[in-house]
Write an enzyme that holds these catalytic residues in place. Structure first.
Site, PDB file in Angstrom:
ATOM      1  N   GLY A  15       0.787  -1.215   0.000  1.00  0.00           N
ATOM      2  CA  GLY A  15       0.000   0.000   0.000  1.00  0.00           C
ATOM      3  C   GLY A  15       0.820   1.267   0.000  1.00  0.00           C
ATOM      4  O   GLY A  15       0.519   2.220  -0.737  1.00  0.00           O
ATOM      5  N   CYS A  34      -1.345  -4.729   8.823  1.00  0.00           N
ATOM      6  CA  CYS A  34      -2.713  -4.570   8.350  1.00  0.00           C
ATOM      7  C   CYS A  34      -3.435  -5.901   8.200  1.00  0.00           C
ATOM      8  O   CYS A  34      -4.669  -5.934   8.208  1.00  0.00           O
ATOM      9  CB  CYS A  34      -2.719  -3.798   7.030  1.00  0.00           C
ATOM     10  SG  CYS A  34      -1.739  -4.539   5.722  1.00  0.00           S
TER      11      CYS A  34
END
Length: 260
Positions: free
Chosen positions: A41, A187
């Protein structure tokens, strides 16, 4: 290359117009080399900005494959990239943004020796990984070579951002985070909101460009000594002063005496 070509001037004219950049700064970016470790990300935002800015050479590293669960935050990828190695897929996307930037994709995990060689050749290293053990190793090698490290992390609605110049008297990543830090704080286990990742990654890209242009003096308050804590729920940011740990096993006095 002493001057910008006509096509380069057109491509970068909005950036060149900045007095802090100018033609000289744009040429400096073209001669720069940045190592980005991790192609998830954070790198999905960092690399398009660096490519778009005309950073001449990018080396991107990741041994993972694109999965459908990545797409909500790893915005450089497309559905047809699923199953492809992340570094290889990212390289393809970056070529469509700026074909003049040289991108080398490394699709396997680097040994410590290989990582050291890549860090040694880079002007700046951007840590876009998602685990503490890898971050600690990157910090150790960057300290050894005195290569500026731009670090970022995001979980849930929250993010952290810091820069390590390794100039005299400044802290390193290990001074801030011990080896006992929560290695599962990523995450996958805690979840993450895509825009939070984008906020932190944009800061990483901005500070990388500033570092390549030497807009912040090494060790200055603008670039080091601080850890930015971002809260996406309240849209607030706090700065924590980070200080050098004299007992740090990476950069402390004892380590320096062993190296000497």
């Amino acid at each position: 290359m002493n001057t910008l070509s006509d096509s380069d001037f057109l491509r970068y004219q909005r950036q060149v117009a900045l007095p802090e950049v100018g033609e000289e700064g744009q040429l400096k970016l073209a001669l720069s080399r940045v190592l980005i470790i991790g192609c998830g990300g954070l790198a999905s935002v960092v690399t398009p900005y660096l490519s778009g800015a005309g950073v001449g050479s990018l080396v991107i590293v990741d041994d993972d494959e694109v999965s459908i669960s990545n797409l909500h935050r790893q915005v450089v990828f497309r559905a047809n990239d699923i199953g492809e190695n992340k570094a290889v897929a990212m390289k393809s996307q970056l070529a469509s943004i700026n074909p003049n930037v040289r991108v080398r994709a490394i699709d396997h995990r680097l040994s410590e020796e290989q990582l050291s060689l890549e860090v040694m050749m880079a002007d700046i290293v951007v840590d876009c990984t998602d685990n503490f053990s890898t971050r600690q190793l990157i910090n150790k090698i960057c300290f050894h070579h005195k290569t500026m490290l731009v670090s970022g992390a995001a979980n849930g609605f929250d993010g952290q951002f810091s820069v390590y110049s390794y100039s005299e008297g400044t802290a390193c990543y290990r001074c801030v985070y011990s080896e006992e830090s929560d290695v599962n704080a990523n995450c996958s286990s805690r979840g993450v909101l895509g825009p939070t990742v984008g906020v932190i990654a944009s800061l990483q890209a901005l500070e990388t460009i500033k570092g390549l242009l030497k807009l912040s003096a090494p060790g200055s308050p603008q670039s080091t000594h601080k850890l930015l804590i971002f809260n996406g729920r309240s849209l607030t940011s706090d700065y924590l002063l980070i200080t050098k740990d004299p007992e740090c096993p990476v950069c402390g006095k004892e380590q320096r005496s062993h190296e000497s």
